[in-house]
Design a protein around this motif. Structure first.
Motif, PDB file in Angstrom:
ATOM      1  N   ALA A  62       0.636  -1.305   0.133  1.00  0.00           N
ATOM      2  CA  ALA A  62      -0.077   0.159  -0.290  1.00  0.00           C
ATOM      3  C   ALA A  62       1.031   1.274  -0.042  1.00  0.00           C
ATOM      4  CB  ALA A  62      -0.995  -0.616   1.854  1.00  0.00           C
ATOM      5  N   GLN A  63       1.957   1.752   0.839  1.00  0.00           N
ATOM      6  CA  GLN A  63       2.913   2.233   0.881  1.00  0.00           C
ATOM      7  C   GLN A  63       3.443   2.863  -0.378  1.00  0.00           C
ATOM      8  OE1 GLN A  63       3.160   4.486   3.642  1.00  0.00           O
ATOM      9  NE2 GLN A  63       4.093   5.258   1.953  1.00  0.00           N
ATOM     10  N   GLU A  64       3.760   1.284  -1.164  1.00  0.00           N
ATOM     11  CA  GLU A  64       4.243   1.870  -2.377  1.00  0.00           C
ATOM     12  C   GLU A  64       3.505   2.110  -3.284  1.00  0.00           C
ATOM     13  OE1 GLU A  64       5.803  -1.792  -6.069  1.00  0.00           O
ATOM     14  OE2 GLU A  64       6.411  -2.365  -3.455  1.00  0.00           O
ATOM     15  N   ILE A  65       2.246   2.125  -3.624  1.00  0.00           N
ATOM     16  CA  ILE A  65       0.820   2.490  -4.895  1.00  0.00           C
ATOM     17  C   ILE A  65       0.800   3.800  -4.365  1.00  0.00           C
ATOM     18  CG2 ILE A  65      -1.101   2.744  -4.837  1.00  0.00           C
ATOM     19  CD1 ILE A  65      -0.806  -0.607  -4.641  1.00  0.00           C
ATOM     20  N   ALA A  66       1.269   4.141  -2.744  1.00  0.00           N
ATOM     21  CA  ALA A  66       1.079   5.771  -2.524  1.00  0.00           C
ATOM     22  C   ALA A  66       1.662   6.674  -2.548  1.00  0.00           C
ATOM     23  CB  ALA A  66       1.154   5.585  -0.786  1.00  0.00           C
ATOM     24  N   ASN A  67       3.331   5.906  -3.119  1.00  0.00           N
ATOM     25  CA  ASN A  67       4.382   7.208  -3.470  1.00  0.00           C
ATOM     26  C   ASN A  67       4.400   6.624  -5.104  1.00  0.00           C
ATOM     27  OD1 ASN A  67       5.091   7.591  -0.908  1.00  0.00           O
ATOM     28  ND2 ASN A  67       6.816   4.850  -1.125  1.00  0.00           N
ATOM     29  N   LYS A  68       3.574   5.904  -6.066  1.00  0.00           N
ATOM     30  CA  LYS A  68       3.476   5.571  -7.715  1.00  0.00           C
ATOM     31  C   LYS A  68       2.904   6.889  -7.431  1.00  0.00           C
ATOM     32  CE  LYS A  68       4.719   1.516  -8.400  1.00  0.00           C
ATOM     33  NZ  LYS A  68       4.312  -0.231  -9.214  1.00  0.00           N
ATOM     34  N   LYS A  91       1.422   9.160  -5.966  1.00  0.00           N
ATOM     35  CA  LYS A  91       1.914  10.977  -5.509  1.00  0.00           C
ATOM     36  C   LYS A  91       2.754  11.850  -6.908  1.00  0.00           C
ATOM     37  CE  LYS A  91       5.119  11.576  -2.866  1.00  0.00           C
ATOM     38  NZ  LYS A  91       6.319  10.560  -2.207  1.00  0.00           N
ATOM     39  N   ASP A  92       2.942  10.711  -7.581  1.00  0.00           N
ATOM     40  CA  ASP A  92       4.281  11.240  -8.712  1.00  0.00           C
ATOM     41  C   ASP A  92       3.480  11.914  -9.918  1.00  0.00           C
ATOM     42  OD1 ASP A  92       6.321  11.758  -7.062  1.00  0.00           O
ATOM     43  OD2 ASP A  92       6.787   9.696  -7.461  1.00  0.00           O
ATOM     44  N   VAL A  93       3.055  11.090 -10.060  1.00  0.00           N
ATOM     45  CA  VAL A  93       1.700  11.409 -11.611  1.00  0.00           C
ATOM     46  C   VAL A  93       0.188  11.061 -11.719  1.00  0.00           C
ATOM     47  CG1 VAL A  93       1.235   9.724 -13.578  1.00  0.00           C
ATOM     48  CG2 VAL A  93       3.813   9.301 -11.761  1.00  0.00           C
ATOM     49  N   PRO A  94       0.299  12.928 -12.058  1.00  0.00           N
ATOM     50  CA  PRO A  94      -1.481  13.139 -12.328  1.00  0.00           C
ATOM     51  C   PRO A  94      -2.725  12.117 -13.047  1.00  0.00           C
ATOM     52  CG  PRO A  94       0.197  14.313 -13.816  1.00  0.00           C
ATOM     53  CD  PRO A  94       1.189  14.283 -12.508  1.00  0.00           C
ATOM     54  N   VAL A  95      -3.387  12.097 -13.231  1.00  0.00           N
ATOM     55  CA  VAL A  95      -4.612  11.034 -13.834  1.00  0.00           C
ATOM     56  C   VAL A  95      -5.047  12.397 -14.291  1.00  0.00           C
ATOM     57  CG1 VAL A  95      -6.388   9.721 -13.706  1.00  0.00           C
ATOM     58  CG2 VAL A  95      -4.075   9.254 -11.747  1.00  0.00           C
ATOM     59  N   VAL A  96      -5.035  12.222 -15.502  1.00  0.00           N
ATOM     60  CA  VAL A  96      -6.247  13.277 -16.548  1.00  0.00           C
ATOM     61  C   VAL A  96      -6.960  12.895 -16.759  1.00  0.00           C
ATOM     62  CG1 VAL A  96      -5.649  14.545 -18.929  1.00  0.00           C
ATOM     63  CG2 VAL A  96      -3.969  14.197 -17.139  1.00  0.00           C
ATOM     64  N   ASP A 133     -11.592   4.021 -12.501  1.00  0.00           N
ATOM     65  CA  ASP A 133     -11.313   3.594 -14.304  1.00  0.00           C
ATOM     66  C   ASP A 133      -9.824   4.331 -15.094  1.00  0.00           C
ATOM     67  OD1 ASP A 133     -13.538   1.962 -13.629  1.00  0.00           O
ATOM     68  OD2 ASP A 133     -14.948   3.489 -14.701  1.00  0.00           O
ATOM     69  N   ALA A 134     -10.227   5.473 -15.029  1.00  0.00           N
ATOM     70  CA  ALA A 134      -8.770   6.028 -15.403  1.00  0.00           C
ATOM     71  C   ALA A 134      -7.320   6.419 -14.685  1.00  0.00           C
ATOM     72  CB  ALA A 134      -8.885   8.124 -15.123  1.00  0.00           C
ATOM     73  N   LEU A 135      -7.721   5.905 -13.462  1.00  0.00           N
ATOM     74  CA  LEU A 135      -6.274   5.243 -13.041  1.00  0.00           C
ATOM     75  C   LEU A 135      -5.769   3.857 -13.611  1.00  0.00           C
ATOM     76  CD1 LEU A 135      -4.214   6.268 -10.570  1.00  0.00           C
ATOM     77  CD2 LEU A 135      -5.644   4.898  -8.876  1.00  0.00           C
ATOM     78  N   LYS A 136      -6.767   3.096 -13.749  1.00  0.00           N
ATOM     79  CA  LYS A 136      -6.616   1.798 -13.973  1.00  0.00           C
ATOM     80  C   LYS A 136      -5.801   1.509 -15.761  1.00  0.00           C
ATOM     81  CE  LYS A 136      -8.335  -3.214 -14.913  1.00  0.00           C
ATOM     82  NZ  LYS A 136      -9.061  -4.061 -14.524  1.00  0.00           N
ATOM     83  N   ALA A 137      -6.222   2.822 -16.289  1.00  0.00           N
ATOM     84  CA  ALA A 137      -6.559   2.876 -17.588  1.00  0.00           C
ATOM     85  C   ALA A 137      -4.516   4.279 -17.669  1.00  0.00           C
ATOM     86  CB  ALA A 137      -7.557   3.711 -18.259  1.00  0.00           C
ATOM     87  N   GLN A 138      -4.588   4.968 -17.438  1.00  0.00           N
ATOM     88  CA  GLN A 138      -3.433   5.827 -17.508  1.00  0.00           C
ATOM     89  C   GLN A 138      -1.668   4.701 -16.865  1.00  0.00           C
ATOM     90  OE1 GLN A 138      -4.324   9.009 -16.579  1.00  0.00           O
ATOM     91  NE2 GLN A 138      -6.028   9.155 -17.697  1.00  0.00           N
ATOM     92  N   LEU A 139      -2.545   4.723 -15.445  1.00  0.00           N
ATOM     93  CA  LEU A 139      -1.505   3.755 -15.034  1.00  0.00           C
ATOM     94  C   LEU A 139      -1.057   2.075 -14.235  1.00  0.00           C
ATOM     95  CD1 LEU A 139      -1.000   6.727 -12.343  1.00  0.00           C
ATOM     96  CD2 LEU A 139       0.326   6.766 -14.241  1.00  0.00           C
ATOM     97  N   LEU A 197      -3.994  11.157  -4.672  1.00  0.00           N
ATOM     98  CA  LEU A 197      -3.750  11.456  -5.755  1.00  0.00           C
ATOM     99  C   LEU A 197      -3.918  12.539  -6.606  1.00  0.00           C
ATOM    100  CD1 LEU A 197      -4.130   9.685  -8.310  1.00  0.00           C
ATOM    101  CD2 LEU A 197      -6.231   8.855  -7.984  1.00  0.00           C
ATOM    102  N   THR A 198      -3.477  13.710  -7.811  1.00  0.00           N
ATOM    103  CA  THR A 198      -3.953  14.811  -8.393  1.00  0.00           C
ATOM    104  C   THR A 198      -4.590  14.538  -9.525  1.00  0.00           C
ATOM    105  OG1 THR A 198      -1.689  15.605  -7.667  1.00  0.00           O
ATOM    106  CG2 THR A 198      -2.342  16.681  -9.808  1.00  0.00           C
ATOM    107  N   VAL A 199      -6.106  14.760  -9.814  1.00  0.00           N
ATOM    108  CA  VAL A 199      -6.922  14.557 -10.486  1.00  0.00           C
ATOM    109  C   VAL A 199      -6.379  15.878 -11.329  1.00  0.00           C
ATOM    110  CG1 VAL A 199      -8.548  13.766 -11.507  1.00  0.00           C
ATOM    111  CG2 VAL A 199      -7.888  12.343  -9.333  1.00  0.00           C
ATOM    112  N   ALA A 200      -6.745  16.134 -12.734  1.00  0.00           N
ATOM    113  CA  ALA A 200      -6.182  17.103 -13.529  1.00  0.00           C
ATOM    114  C   ALA A 200      -7.793  16.577 -14.554  1.00  0.00           C
ATOM    115  CB  ALA A 200      -5.629  17.104 -14.413  1.00  0.00           C
ATOM    116  N   VAL A 201      -8.769  17.615 -14.361  1.00  0.00           N
ATOM    117  CA  VAL A 201      -9.778  17.389 -15.728  1.00  0.00           C
ATOM    118  C   VAL A 201      -9.735  18.606 -16.455  1.00  0.00           C
ATOM    119  CG1 VAL A 201     -12.401  17.332 -15.543  1.00  0.00           C
ATOM    120  CG2 VAL A 201     -11.103  17.075 -13.179  1.00  0.00           C
ATOM    121  N   LYS A 202      -9.844  18.266 -18.015  1.00  0.00           N
ATOM    122  CA  LYS A 202      -8.981  18.271 -18.945  1.00  0.00           C
ATOM    123  C   LYS A 202     -11.112  18.620 -19.869  1.00  0.00           C
ATOM    124  CE  LYS A 202      -4.576  18.722 -18.524  1.00  0.00           C
ATOM    125  NZ  LYS A 202      -3.546  19.375 -18.149  1.00  0.00           N
TER     126      LYS A 202
END
Length: 148
Positions: free
Chosen positions: A65-71, A73-78, A100-106, A141-146
């Motif tokens: 869980a800590q490893e996933i939290a670190n992953k 943290k760095d990458v935004p989901v668009v 769904d976006a997290l699974k598709a992108q990362l 988690l950073t979520v960017a809505v475009k």
């Protein structure tokens, strides 16, 4: 008589505990219903092994869980969404959309119930969302809505 409980017994203790009960209670109630086993050396050793393996499993899950939290943290989901006038979205972005976006992108699969949104996202922009990955591990988690 000392027994090791195999299930929670009201008034006696929880599963896995070693308790002292009367001989009649053990022989007539606990043993026939498989609620307890006698606390001999072999059963005590098995109980200790189960506790040790459970502790290892919990530690491994916490580390994952800590490893996933670190992953995350760095990458935004668009997330792309259609909008009407004034920058307001048609509908809203929910926790299941984010999952769904997290699974598709990362390629990280997180249950939608673990994503904590105070309220659904209804406008474009960047949002910080908390993700409860384990009882003591909370990621951001950073979520960017475009606009689509």
């Amino acid at each position: 008589m000392k027994v090791i409980l195999q299930a929670d017994v009201k008034g006696q203790g929880k599963k896995g505990q070693m308790v002292n009960v009367s001989d009649g209670f053990a022989r007539n109630f606990l043993f026939p219903k498989n609620l307890a086993v006698e606390a001999n050396a072999n059963n005590i050793n098995l109980m200790n092994q189960k506790k040790a393996s459970e502790a290892k499993r919990i530690e491994r899950e916490r580390a994952e869980a800590q490893e996933i939290a670190n992953k995350i943290k760095d990458v935004p989901v668009v997330i792309s969404a259609k909008a009407g006038s004034g920058g307001r979205l048609f509908g809203s972005i929910t926790s299941s959309d984010i999952a769904d976006a997290l699974k598709a992108q990362l390629g990280i699969e997180i249950d939608r119930h673990k994503i904590v949104l105070d309220e659904n996202i209804k406008q474009f922009g960047s949002y910080q969302v908390k993700v409860k990955l384990y009882p003591e591990v909370v990621g951001t988690l950073t979520v960017a809505v475009k606009e689509a």
